[in-house]
Scaffold this motif. Structure first.
Motif, PDB file in Angstrom:
ATOM      1  N   UNK A 182      14.887 -67.935 -91.344  1.00  0.00           N
ATOM      2  CA  UNK A 182      15.148 -68.095 -89.918  1.00  0.00           C
ATOM      3  C   UNK A 182      13.989 -68.802 -89.232  1.00  0.00           C
ATOM      4  N   UNK A 183      14.307 -69.626 -88.256  1.00  0.00           N
ATOM      5  CA  UNK A 183      13.280 -70.350 -87.512  1.00  0.00           C
ATOM      6  C   UNK A 183      12.424 -69.412 -86.676  1.00  0.00           C
ATOM      7  N   UNK A 184      12.981 -68.285 -86.286  1.00  0.00           N
ATOM      8  CA  UNK A 184      12.285 -67.332 -85.420  1.00  0.00           C
ATOM      9  C   UNK A 184      11.260 -66.548 -86.231  1.00  0.00           C
ATOM     10  N   UNK A 185      10.011 -66.663 -85.883  1.00  0.00           N
ATOM     11  CA  UNK A 185       8.917 -65.872 -86.466  1.00  0.00           C
ATOM     12  C   UNK A 185       8.839 -65.958 -87.987  1.00  0.00           C
ATOM     13  N   UNK A 186       9.315 -67.033 -88.572  1.00  0.00           N
ATOM     14  CA  UNK A 186       9.259 -67.238 -90.027  1.00  0.00           C
ATOM     15  C   UNK A 186       9.845 -66.074 -90.812  1.00  0.00           C
ATOM     16  N   UNK A 187      10.961 -65.528 -90.344  1.00  0.00           N
ATOM     17  CA  UNK A 187      11.626 -64.409 -91.004  1.00  0.00           C
ATOM     18  C   UNK A 187      12.405 -64.917 -92.208  1.00  0.00           C
ATOM     19  N   UNK A 188      12.291 -64.201 -93.339  1.00  0.00           N
ATOM     20  CA  UNK A 188      13.052 -64.513 -94.543  1.00  0.00           C
ATOM     21  C   UNK A 188      13.843 -63.277 -94.947  1.00  0.00           C
TER      22      UNK A 188
END
Length: 75
Positions: free
Chosen positions: A21-27
């Motif tokens: 995800x682009x948000x907060x580098x969430x994987x």
């Protein structure tokens, strides 16, 4: 296979799926055996082994591409 979608990237192999995800580098990561797919709305659902999340896909074309790699049908 790598698919770009509105919220980031999907990395799909026959064994697992990673959602970056682009948000907060969430994987988010899940093994293929813990995945189900839904047609309407097109969704990727992870449920198993203490993992539980879902992701609405941008299009049916993305759903079909994931189905092809994983070799599974959508509900």
């Amino acid at each position: 296979m790598v698919l770009d979608f509105s919220q980031g990237k999907l990395i799909v192999t026959e064994f697992e799926v990673q959602v970056r995800l682009n948000v907060a580098s969430i994987v988010l990561q899940v093994s293929a055996e813990d995945i189900s797919l839904r047609r309407q709305p097109p969704m990727l659902i992870a449920d198993g082994g203490g993992v539980r999340w879902s992701l609405v896909l941008d299009s049916n074309a993305q759903l079909r591409a994931i189905q092809n790699v994983l070799g599974m049908d959508a509900e």
